[in-house]
Design an enzyme around this catalytic site. Structure first.
Site, short mmCIF file in Angstrom:
data_model
loop_
_atom_site.label_atom_id
_atom_site.label_comp_id
_atom_site.label_asym_id
_atom_site.label_seq_id
_atom_site.Cartn_x
_atom_site.Cartn_y
_atom_site.Cartn_z
N GLY A 344 14.80 -33.83 -20.67
CA GLY A 344 14.97 -32.48 -21.21
C GLY A 344 16.10 -31.69 -20.56
N GLU A 396 15.39 -28.08 -13.52
CA GLU A 396 14.37 -28.38 -14.53
C GLU A 396 14.72 -27.69 -15.85
OE1 GLU A 396 11.72 -29.97 -15.28
OE2 GLU A 396 10.40 -30.31 -13.58
N ASP A 397 14.31 -28.28 -16.95
CA ASP A 397 14.47 -27.62 -18.23
C ASP A 397 13.44 -26.49 -18.38
OD1 ASP A 397 12.45 -29.46 -18.19
OD2 ASP A 397 12.88 -30.36 -20.14
N ASP A 400 6.08 -25.37 -16.94
CA ASP A 400 4.99 -24.92 -17.80
C ASP A 400 3.73 -24.78 -16.93
OD1 ASP A 400 3.30 -24.61 -19.91
OD2 ASP A 400 3.56 -26.60 -20.76
N LYS A 428 7.60 -20.83 -18.35
CA LYS A 428 6.48 -20.42 -19.21
C LYS A 428 5.35 -19.99 -18.27
CE LYS A 428 6.04 -23.29 -22.95
NZ LYS A 428 5.37 -24.40 -23.67
N PHE A 449 5.63 -23.27 -27.90
CA PHE A 449 6.31 -24.55 -27.74
C PHE A 449 7.75 -24.43 -28.22
CE2 PHE A 449 7.43 -28.95 -28.52
CZ PHE A 449 6.95 -29.54 -27.36
N VAL A 450 8.70 -24.79 -27.37
CA VAL A 450 10.11 -24.63 -27.73
C VAL A 450 10.82 -25.98 -27.77
CG1 VAL A 450 10.29 -22.28 -26.82
CG2 VAL A 450 10.75 -24.21 -25.32
N ASP A 456 12.66 -31.60 -26.43
CA ASP A 456 12.29 -32.36 -27.63
C ASP A 456 10.86 -32.10 -28.09
OD1 ASP A 456 10.96 -33.62 -25.42
OD2 ASP A 456 10.58 -35.33 -26.74
N ARG A 462 16.47 -32.57 -29.69
CA ARG A 462 17.19 -32.34 -28.42
C ARG A 462 18.61 -31.83 -28.67
NH1 ARG A 462 14.24 -34.54 -24.14
NH2 ARG A 462 13.14 -36.47 -24.55
P1 5GP Z 1 4.47 -28.94 -16.70
O1 5GP Z 1 4.17 -30.11 -15.86
O2 5GP Z 1 5.11 -27.80 -15.95
O3 5GP Z 1 3.26 -28.48 -17.48
O4 5GP Z 1 5.44 -29.42 -17.84
C1 5GP Z 1 6.77 -29.57 -17.67
C2 5GP Z 1 7.32 -30.50 -18.71
O5 5GP Z 1 6.61 -30.38 -19.94
C3 5GP Z 1 8.74 -30.15 -19.02
O6 5GP Z 1 9.62 -30.86 -18.18
C4 5GP Z 1 8.86 -30.53 -20.48
O7 5GP Z 1 9.19 -31.89 -20.58
C5 5GP Z 1 7.48 -30.35 -21.04
N1 5GP Z 1 7.31 -29.06 -21.73
C6 5GP Z 1 6.56 -28.01 -21.34
N2 5GP Z 1 6.63 -27.01 -22.24
C7 5GP Z 1 7.45 -27.44 -23.21
C8 5GP Z 1 7.93 -26.84 -24.41
O8 5GP Z 1 7.62 -25.69 -24.78
N3 5GP Z 1 8.78 -27.59 -25.15
C9 5GP Z 1 9.15 -28.85 -24.79
N4 5GP Z 1 9.98 -29.50 -25.60
N5 5GP Z 1 8.72 -29.44 -23.68
C10 5GP Z 1 7.89 -28.74 -22.88
#
Ligand code: 5GP
Length: 485
Positions: A344, A396-397, A400, A428, A449-450, A456, A462
């Site tokens: 991402g 990081e992208d 969450d 987020k 969700f983006v 993606d 992407r």
């Molecule tokens: P976390 O472990 O913080 O819950 O999730 C991080 C990962 O979840 C990110 O690196 C990404 O790959 C994915 N992710 C979380 N939220 C989103 C979202 O809104 N859109 C997309 N495309 N990926 C997300």
């Protein structure tokens, strides 16, 4: 004294007999608790063991304590009489007043007056404790003490035997899933796991936590919420406790009216127990948690088009420039390694490094995706060069829940970088479970969700030059969810 030593002897006889029996551990420890309590004229007894990471105590067996007292759940090992776990025998004359005792109200309601706590020591290491309780103020004699020390030695031997049995089982079990589990940092032992969950969503959530190697306990503690005439009138038992994060999580996939009721209980719990960290994950939160993996009830749902641009290409570029400027200023005179997490992050990484006016090197890592199939997270691509003694900036992208980052940071810290900071394009925050300080944040976004600009959904989108919102077919989602209940 003669009579007392007789009662110690017959108690020890019963204890060694049950210790050598084929009964379940719970039955064995309950029986030991009973014999021990009776021999020292106590009204109750609790035997507990420290669990991995040694942060909390779990009950192995009890006698004479009511359900409510037991459902206090895992005790924070440092909060309640920590001296026992330092190897000392601790005596509390009045549990309803002593500052060292957690849950005074419960102690009072349960008529717990005096407590004697003895550490369970296995080969010089404290592994748990035994506490005996009395209803009336009581002084324990030196021979009571000495008797209980023998009992805890027997508990240590039983523990040793159970553990070696588990090791043997693990060695002989060669299936793939099991190998993966034993490679992981220690997860709670199977015996601490529930045989079944009340809802499929709970089992799904447990699998998700397992994937990220986050330890959890299911319904480990009941919180009294109100009392009437000294008795507990209402209790609340959150679904999960995540000991490493010291966080309780209540999942609710039920009707709105029930959510309102749960919200009330959570608010009340926060008021009564301000130290307790609890999050309510409502139905929609939970679905959103799964949607990013293209998994769960949304897995098969047809996703609509991107129906809203959240950040345009030029907005993103402006923000990236500002972040790069700050980074260049903060790290002036230093060389940094920017570590990105594939995939991402590709667009963000490519843009930001071009704006940084410092010598930088770039490295990438990749991790496996959650598939709900009982596997645990794995690094599928590790760093190519060493980060030891270097200034590392994780890029990081999106952050969450923070579970991915939590896992990666543990991995990176083990390489002893000189510094380790995080830069994320999107935050987020509303859904954070693991709180991690983020030094550089592009945009804080709502709980949606983006996709786009590297992000993606099932590998698509992407290549969009902007960040947009993806709208699932809401009616279908709700239909699927109703069948989850
Ligand atoms: P976390 O472990 O913080 O819950 O999730 C991080 C990962 O979840 C990110 O690196 C990404 O790959 C994915 N992710 C979380 N939220 C989103 C979202 O809104 N859109 C997309 N495309 N990926 C997300």
């Amino acid at each position: 004294m003669g009579n007392r030593s007789g009662s110690y002897y017959s108690a020890l006889k019963r204890i060694t007999k049950v210790a050598n029996s084929a009964f379940s551990s719970r039955k064995v420890y309950n029986s030991i608790a009973k014999s021990a309590a009776k021999a020292v004229h106590a009204n109750g007894c609790r035997i507990s063991f420290l669990v991995p990471q040694h942060e909390y105590l779990l009950t192995a067996g009890t006698y004479g304590l009511s359900d409510i007292y037991l459902k206090k759940g895992p005790l924070d090992a440092r909060k309640s009489l920590p001296e026992i776990l330092d190897g000392e025998t601790v005596f509390v004359a009045d549990a309803t007043k002593d500052e060292r005792v957690q849950h005074h109200q419960i102690a009072e309601a349960q008529r717990i007056s005096s407590i004697l706590g003895v550490p369970i020591i296995k080969q010089d290491e404290v592994v748990g404790e035994m506490r005996v309780y009395t209803h009336e103020p009581h002084w324990f004699s030196e021979s009571d003490n000495s008797f209980l020390r023998s009992v805890v030695d027997i508990c240590a031997v039983i523990l040793e035997r159970t553990e070696s049995k588990q090791v043997l089982k693990q060695e002989y079990k060669k299936d793939r899933k099991h190998t993966l589990l034993t490679e992981a940092p220690q997860l709670p032992t199977a015996s601490l796991r529930p045989a079944s969950f009340a809802h499929p969503s709970e089992s799904e959530f447990a699998k998700l936590l397992d994937f990220y190697r986050i330890e959890w306990l299911y319904e480990p503690r009941a919180f009294p919420l109100c009392w009437k005439e000294g008795a507990v009138a209402e209790m609340f038992t959150p679904d999960f406790y995540l000991p490493e994060l010291d966080l309780y999580v209540e999942l609710t996939t039920l009707k709105q009216s029930l959510i309102t009721e749960k919200n009330r209980k959570v608010r009340q719990l926060k008021q009564l127990y301000p130290d307790v960290n609890i999050k309510l994950l409502a139905k929609d939160d939970f679905v959103k948690l799964l949607v990013k993996y293209g998994y769960g009830p949304l897995g098969e749902v047809k996703i609509g088009q991107v129906n809203k641009v959240l950040f345009s290409r030029s907005q993103i570029q402006r923000r990236v420039k500002i972040l790069a400027k700050r980074i260049s200023r903060d790290y002036a005179g230093q060389q940094i390694v920017m570590v990105g997490v594939l995939r991402g992050v590709i667009c963000f990484m490519a843009d930001i490094i071009q704006q940084i006016s410092l010598p930088v090197t770039v490295d990438f890592m990749a991790i496996s995706n959650y598939g709900g199939d009982g596997q645990v997270v794995k690094i599928t691509k590790d760093l190519d060069s060493s980060i030891t003694n270097r200034h590392v900036l994780m890029v990081e992208d999106i952050v969450d829940t923070g579970m991915t980052l939590n896992y990666l940071l543990t991995h990176l810290r083990a390489h002893n970088p000189q510094s380790l900071n995080i830069c994320t394009l999107l935050d987020k925050r509303a859904r954070r479970l693991v709180d991690i300080p983020l030094k550089y944040v592009g945009f804080e976004i709502p709980d949606r969700f983006v996709v786009g600009y590297g992000l993606d959904y099932k590998e698509e989108y992407r290549n969009l030059p902007f960040i947009g919102l993806l709208n699932p077919d809401v009616s279908q989602v709700h239909g699927d969810l109703n069948s989850m209940k």
